[in-house]
Design an enzyme around this catalytic site. Structure first.
Site, PDB file in Angstrom:
ATOM      1  N   ASP A 267      24.304  38.532  29.019  1.00 38.38           N
ATOM      2  CA  ASP A 267      25.183  39.183  29.698  1.00 38.38           C
ATOM      3  C   ASP A 267      23.917  40.160  29.822  1.00 38.38           C
ATOM      4  O   ASP A 267      23.824  41.165  28.877  1.00 38.38           O
ATOM      5  CB  ASP A 267      26.624  39.275  28.585  1.00 38.38           C
ATOM      6  CG  ASP A 267      27.140  40.710  29.311  1.00 38.38           C
ATOM      7  OD1 ASP A 267      27.363  40.409  30.508  1.00 38.38           O
ATOM      8  OD2 ASP A 267      27.337  41.438  28.868  1.00 38.38           O
ATOM      9  N   GLU A 303      22.509  37.975  33.583  1.00 36.07           N
ATOM     10  CA  GLU A 303      22.809  38.588  34.368  1.00 36.07           C
ATOM     11  C   GLU A 303      21.830  39.846  35.027  1.00 36.07           C
ATOM     12  O   GLU A 303      21.755  40.845  33.279  1.00 36.07           O
ATOM     13  CB  GLU A 303      24.276  39.200  33.415  1.00 36.07           C
ATOM     14  CG  GLU A 303      24.988  39.237  35.290  1.00 36.07           C
ATOM     15  CD  GLU A 303      26.020  40.043  33.871  1.00 36.07           C
ATOM     16  OE1 GLU A 303      27.484  40.637  35.336  1.00 36.07           O
ATOM     17  OE2 GLU A 303      26.141  40.519  32.675  1.00 36.07           O
ATOM     18  N   ASP A 330      24.213  38.376  44.361  1.00 36.64           N
ATOM     19  CA  ASP A 330      24.219  39.070  45.694  1.00 36.64           C
ATOM     20  C   ASP A 330      25.272  37.263  46.653  1.00 36.64           C
ATOM     21  O   ASP A 330      25.542  37.405  48.409  1.00 36.64           O
ATOM     22  CB  ASP A 330      22.594  38.868  46.399  1.00 36.64           C
ATOM     23  CG  ASP A 330      22.218  39.970  46.138  1.00 36.64           C
ATOM     24  OD1 ASP A 330      23.268  40.868  45.459  1.00 36.64           O
ATOM     25  OD2 ASP A 330      21.700  40.520  46.445  1.00 36.64           O
ATOM     26  N   HIS A 332      26.953  34.992  46.191  1.00 33.56           N
ATOM     27  CA  HIS A 332      28.586  35.079  45.851  1.00 33.56           C
ATOM     28  C   HIS A 332      29.451  36.102  46.546  1.00 33.56           C
ATOM     29  O   HIS A 332      29.849  35.637  47.305  1.00 33.56           O
ATOM     30  CB  HIS A 332      29.126  35.378  44.316  1.00 33.56           C
ATOM     31  CG  HIS A 332      29.955  35.516  43.961  1.00 33.56           C
ATOM     32  ND1 HIS A 332      30.715  36.561  44.533  1.00 33.56           N
ATOM     33  CD2 HIS A 332      31.812  34.669  44.105  1.00 33.56           C
ATOM     34  CE1 HIS A 332      32.833  37.001  44.157  1.00 33.56           C
ATOM     35  NE2 HIS A 332      32.794  35.790  44.218  1.00 33.56           N
ATOM     36  N   ASP A 401      33.821  36.629  35.867  1.00 35.23           N
ATOM     37  CA  ASP A 401      34.222  37.954  36.216  1.00 35.23           C
ATOM     38  C   ASP A 401      34.519  37.901  37.798  1.00 35.23           C
ATOM     39  O   ASP A 401      35.311  38.542  38.342  1.00 35.23           O
ATOM     40  CB  ASP A 401      32.155  38.174  36.514  1.00 35.23           C
ATOM     41  CG  ASP A 401      31.778  38.794  35.502  1.00 35.23           C
ATOM     42  OD1 ASP A 401      32.633  39.679  34.445  1.00 35.23           O
ATOM     43  OD2 ASP A 401      30.848  39.438  35.015  1.00 35.23           O
TER      44      ASP A 401
END
Length: 615
Positions: A267, A303, A330, A332, A401
């Protein structure tokens, strides 16, 4: 087969019987061990060495016993390396026998990354029961849909009964609300039996706001020279950082060796403050590669908001030097703006010609490769990614997220035209990228995924107020009445509303969506995956009034000398578009008709394999 990871800290069962307890507490002059069997608590002294390690060995202690540490000021704390904390983060730890589980998946050596089709899952909301056992029962449906990898949101013990997982404070203890270590191991084993890889999301950039007792006896765990949104950073590069780094290296190895996970999703590595060489991220990747990675396929997904292509580089044989892949926000963001027209917040950076930016992300991975970001006030972001194989990008239309950080947790299917969403999903699943679906997306689940937690009263009130204030920057929530409608993250209702509704799985619209997913992944598996080697690269791209056309050069199939190209065409225009002279063999077509050329209706997609061309 037995699988255990031996650690230099925590509670370790000894081969001849008994348990060794070891805690790093350099700020404590002395620490006492308290342990209990069947509720009767006893106290034992711990010996302290000059480095601040406190140790005790009890011949009579055994698996199943509860234990905790007593500090000089009377504070009881759990073991930071606890393998299980059955009474939540403030309660005592439990001695666990990692060899109690008899593994039967001796055949399993993992899968190469090119085969990965990922489903991101939150255990607590994946089923109505919210348990490892209930999730295990649903695994055959994922495998049947064509999914090959499951990525579990963080499991580290968090405060309360519900949480996304990013507030964990005991990194070695799977949260007890989901079940026992044995049940988690059974989940992983069942997944392997179905041919599914299992990744675990780990958080190495901070500890949660409740239940972290390290400050009380080990301030050396943090480095005040680096400040983060959570306070002083975890100490990866300051004085006494070696012990802290070892804690997290062991954590990564623990999940992969003791639970046989097939890798990690790390993460927000951009939030890790570490000026050392090698950085902790690279050290962990090397430990996995040089340890369990010598015997089976192990993968690390990052990530990283910094878009550091350098962390995704390959060696001469195409093996990752550090990360196997990165979540591709990007792609997404460009797809989301294209589908919804939204341009608030970070979407503003993708508002200009989103179809072209979607095509760019499909072709080259990152959109931001060093340019200035308007959303970030002109700050530059990213590194050139064109030279990376497409498999280095985990691409998606939604994640926890991107759904959960919306005020009402709406999924993309609830926000945009169904035909355009279907087209964008086809682009993701038929691209050479590593595709990822958010749990239930394979059947276009309608349940929202809200932000939820279960913190103590003061923190709970602050979180609810902070979330509503955050959305106050958006036009839709400018007035107080609109903000008041945002669900309280600490409510049971927010959590329960987020659970997948498996009963809609067979409803006509959802069954059709599942049929489309299966068809797309069958095409991917048969036609694309065998040609996804490390030399795969984008060849060219065009975008003409929302008709995008991307071509990749693939590796030769089965060592054949004839190269191949993969063509992906998608029509996000509002009118039909005709394409003349299509090369190769059509392997998939959606809303397309052949005739004078090939015509794609709005929302149409066509994928072609060109197996012979003049290289």
């Amino acid at each position: 087969m037995k699988h255990a990871h031996r650690m230099p800290f925590g509670a370790e069962l000894l081969d001849g019987g008994g348990v060794r307890f070891r805690l790093w507490a350099p700020a404590a002059a002395q620490v006492a061990l308290e342990w209990a069997r069947k509720g009767a608590w006893r106290t034992a002294p711990m010996a302290r060495d000059d480095a601040g390690w406190h140790e005790a060995t009890l011949a009579e202690a055994a698996a199943g016993d509860r234990y905790r540490y007593l500090l000089p000021d009377g504070l009881h704390v759990p073991d930071p390396a606890s393998r299980r904390n059955p009474e939540d983060v403030h309660g005592p730890s439990e001695v666990i026998d990692p060899n109690a589980h008899a593994w039967t998946d001796t055949h399993w050596t993992g899968r190469p990354w090119r085969e990965a089709v990922v489903s991101e899952i939150h255990v607590g909301t994946f089923t109505s029961e919210g348990s490892f056992a209930a999730a295990t029962a649903r695994l055959p449906e994922l495998a049947d849909a064509g999914i090959t990898a499951v990525e579990l949101m963080p499991l580290a013990d968090f405060p309360g009964r519900r949480n996304w997982g990013y507030d964990g404070v005991l990194p070695f203890a799977p949260d007890a609300t989901y079940g026992t270590p044995e049940e988690l191991k059974a989940f992983v084993e069942a997944a392997h039996d179905l041919g599914l890889m299992v990744l675990i999301d780990v958080v190495y950039n901070h500890f949660g706001p409740e239940g972290n007792y390290l400050h009380a006896y080990c301030p050396q765990f943090f480095n005040a020279a680096h400040q983060t949104p959570w306070g002083a950073a975890i100490n990866f590069d300051g004085p006494e950082a070696r012990t802290v780094r070892d804690f997290f290296v062991h954590n990564a190895l623990y999940w992969v060796e003791e639970y046989r996970f097939d890798g990690l999703r790390m993460d927000a590595v951009h939030a890790i403050r570490d000026d050392s060489m090698p950085p902790i991220v690279e050290e962990i990747c090397a430990a996995l590669r040089n340890g369990p990675g010598r015997e089976r396929h192990i993968h690390v997904v990052l990530e990283n908001d910094l878009n550091q292509a350098s962390r995704l580089r390959r060696d001469a044989e195409g093996r990752p030097i550090a990360g196997s892949a990165q979540w591709n926000d990007d792609l997404h963001h460009a797809a989301h703006v294209l589908l919804t027209g939204e341009h608030d917040g970070y979407y503003a950076d993708y508002a200009k010609d989103p179809a072209a930016q979607f095509a760019l992300a499909l072709a080259e991975g990152f959109v931001f490769t060093g340019q200035a970001s308007g959303f970030r006030g002109g700050e530059t972001r990213g590194e050139p990614s064109k030279g990376l194989p497409p498999q280095a990008f985990v691409s998606f239309l939604q994640t926890h997220d991107q759904v959960g950080n919306r005020a009402f947790g709406e999924r993309i299917d609830a926000l945009a035209d169904a035909a355009r969403v279907q087209a964008a999903r086809a682009c993701v699943l038929l691209s050479p990228h590593t595709p990822m679906l958010f749990m239930g997306e394979e059947f276009a689940a309608s349940s929202p995924f809200l932000y939820f937690c279960d913190l103590g009263p003061e923190l709970a009130a602050a979180v609810a107020a902070g979330r509503r204030a955050e959305f106050g920057r958006f036009a839709a929530f400018a007035d107080e009445a609109a903000r008041a409608r945002i669900p309280d993250p600490n409510s049971d209702e927010a959590f329960l509303a987020s659970k997948l509704r498996w009963d809609e799985h067979d409803a006509p619209a959802h069954a059709l969506a599942l049929r489309h997913t299966r068809e797309l992944l069958a095409v991917r598996r048969a036609e694309l995956v065998p040609r996804l080697g490390h030399r795969c690269r984008a060849d060219r791209r065009t975008c003409d009034a929302d008709l995008l056309y991307v071509v990749w050069r693939l590796d030769a199939h089965n060592d054949a000398k004839t190269p191949a190209r993969w063509h992906l065409i998608a029509n996000f225009d509002r009118i039909e578009r005709r394409i003349a002279g299509l090369p190769g063999r059509i392997v998939y077509a959606l809303h397309g008709t052949a005739g004078d050329g090939f015509t794609l209706a709005p929302g149409g997609v066509c994928a072609l394999l060109e197996e012979a061309f003049d290289a």
